[in-house]
Design an enzyme around this catalytic site. Structure first.
Site, mmCIF file in Angstrom:
data_model
loop_
_atom_site.group_PDB
_atom_site.id
_atom_site.type_symbol
_atom_site.label_atom_id
_atom_site.label_comp_id
_atom_site.label_asym_id
_atom_site.label_seq_id
_atom_site.Cartn_x
_atom_site.Cartn_y
_atom_site.Cartn_z
ATOM 1 N N THR A 74 0.840 -1.200 0.000
ATOM 2 C CA THR A 74 0.000 0.000 0.000
ATOM 3 C C THR A 74 0.876 1.251 0.000
ATOM 4 O O THR A 74 0.622 2.206 -0.743
ATOM 5 C CB THR A 74 -0.947 0.007 1.208
ATOM 6 O OG1 THR A 74 -1.896 -1.052 1.065
ATOM 7 C CG2 THR A 74 -1.699 1.331 1.310
ATOM 8 N N GLN A 183 -0.098 -10.085 -5.833
ATOM 9 C CA GLN A 183 -0.703 -11.405 -5.991
ATOM 10 C C GLN A 183 0.028 -12.280 -7.000
ATOM 11 O O GLN A 183 -0.420 -13.393 -7.290
ATOM 12 C CB GLN A 183 -2.171 -11.254 -6.397
ATOM 13 C CG GLN A 183 -3.035 -10.539 -5.382
ATOM 14 C CD GLN A 183 -3.174 -11.300 -4.071
ATOM 15 O OE1 GLN A 183 -2.892 -12.491 -3.991
ATOM 16 N NE2 GLN A 183 -3.623 -10.611 -3.032
ATOM 17 N N CYS A 328 -8.878 -5.916 2.568
ATOM 18 C CA CYS A 328 -8.758 -4.502 2.915
ATOM 19 C C CYS A 328 -10.105 -3.792 2.841
ATOM 20 O O CYS A 328 -10.251 -2.670 3.302
ATOM 21 C CB CYS A 328 -7.764 -3.819 1.988
ATOM 22 S SG CYS A 328 -6.092 -4.498 2.111
#
EC number: 2.8.1.7
Length: 387
Positions: A74, A183, A328
């Site tokens: 992030t 990912q 999230c």
């Protein structure tokens, strides 16, 4: 105690015991600040260098200095988008960013923020398979385009985006290219040079490393205004005392992730396929997105007539952990955004369940999940008003 089955590995992963073992001495004994001149600080330097070596080799970066330590992906995503805003939008007048509707909130929300500052953002739509094409990117690029930001693999469907093709287009057009590879790392090979990537974000806890540590690859020769100020850490690019045990852990996790890529493909992929094929035998169950071009551990399942949250809690009562989408945003209980983006009705988009495996899952766990899921589908449909 009932067996617990963890199938939410796209949200986070268990730390590999080998990672925990290599971190332990730096939590107990070698705890000095690396910036200190005394031996408590300097004795940590070889371990940091070794960890950085594992990281840059794991993504085939050109130089060890191309990988900057951050707290998480992030932060890395925010740094790229906001840094490009300072470097390209404000200084050069290139006021356009291209991304997709399928991005993680760390990218989408940051783009929303930049829009409030006057940046023009193009959100490319995804097709019925959940992907975009490189041609969409090519057609969207203008003389004002500063950055293209496209995830390597989707966190919900596992779909792999055409990163190498997009990278080639961006290189040809002279546009900076960022990919969120959270990912992808540990599931498929990631090669920043082959993909012509300028920036790449990653987070250790998604490949069996510790939480609270991540990284940003910045291609050699590419500048990026720092997000944090207040020190000369990481060659002046990212201020903040280096988190030695977590850096060491992330390096080892990256090394192990690369070593297990064949296992992910051959073993984890087959377990995912077994789970998927069994669940597809339940009436009115579908797999969301392309079933070919995706990472081997992920499936997004829609069970018509059953709210995803209802199935989630039913599985939870049997000690099986799954998800309705990005962790999230999981407390928002909104319709699955990828399903909405591919054109599913809001009702159908609320039926999504994501099951994501890891190398620590067993065939016995998959068999148990199939049994519990199938029974839950019958039970929940019997009380459903929409089936």
């Amino acid at each position: 105690m009932l067996q617990r089955i963890y199938l939410d590995n796209n949200a986070t992963t268990r730390i590999d015991p080998k990672v925990k073992e290599i971190m332990d001495p730096f939590l107990r004994d070698h705890y000095g600040n690396p910036s200190s001149l005394h031996q408590f600080g300097t004795e940590t330097h070889p371990a940091i260098a070794e960890a950085l070596d594992k990281l840059y080799k794991g993504i085939n970066a050109r130089d060890i200095d191309d990988v900057i330590i951050t707290s998480c992906a992030t932060e890395s995503n925010n740094w790229v988008l906001k840094g490009v805003y300072f470097d390209e939008c404000l200084k050069k007048g290139k006021n356009h960013i291209i991304t997709t509707v399928a991005e993680h909130p760390a990218v989408r929300s940051t783009c929303n923020f930049l829009e409030s500052l006057g940046v023009e953002v193009t959100y490319l739509p995804i097709n019925e398979h959940g992907s975009i094409t490189a041609d969409q990117v090519k057609e969207a690029i203008t003389e004002k385009t500063a950055l293209v930001s496209v995830m390597w693999a989707n966190n919900e469907t596992g779909l792999i985006f055409p990163i190498e093709e997009i990278g080639a287009i961006c290189k040809e057009k002279g546009v900076l290219f960022h990919t969120d590879a959270v990912q992808a790392i540990g599931k498929i090979p990631v090669d920043v040079l082959k993909a012509n990537v300028d920036f790449l974000s990653f987070s250790a806890h998604k490949f069996h490393g510790p939480k609270g540590i991540g990284g940003l690859y910045i291609r050699s020769g590419v500048g990026l205004t720092p997000l944090f100020h207040g020190g000369e850490h990481m060659n002046g690019r990212r201020s903040g005392t280096l988190n030695v045990p977590y850096i060491v852990g992330m390096g080892e996790a990256m090394k192990l992730a690369v070593e297990h890529l064949d296992y992910e493909k051959e073993v984890v992929g087959k377990l995912r396929d077994k789970l998927e094929e069994a669940l597809l035998k339940i009436p009115d169950v579908m797999v969301v997105g392309d079933r070919v071009h995706r990472v081997p551990n992920t499936t997004l399942i829609s069970v018509r007539g059953i709210e995803g949250e209802a199935m989630l809690w039913d599985l939870n009562r049997s000690n099986i952990a799954a998800s309705t989408g990005s962790a999230c945003a999981s407390e928002d209980l909104e319709a699955n955004p990828v399903m909405v983006a591919i054109g599913a009705s809001k009702e159908l988009a609320h039926t999504a369940i994501r099951l994501s495996l890891s190398r620590f899952n067993t065939e016995a766990e998959i068999d148990k999940t199939i049994e519990v899921f199938s029974q839950a589908a019958v039970r929940l449909r019997n009380i459903s008003s929409s089936y």
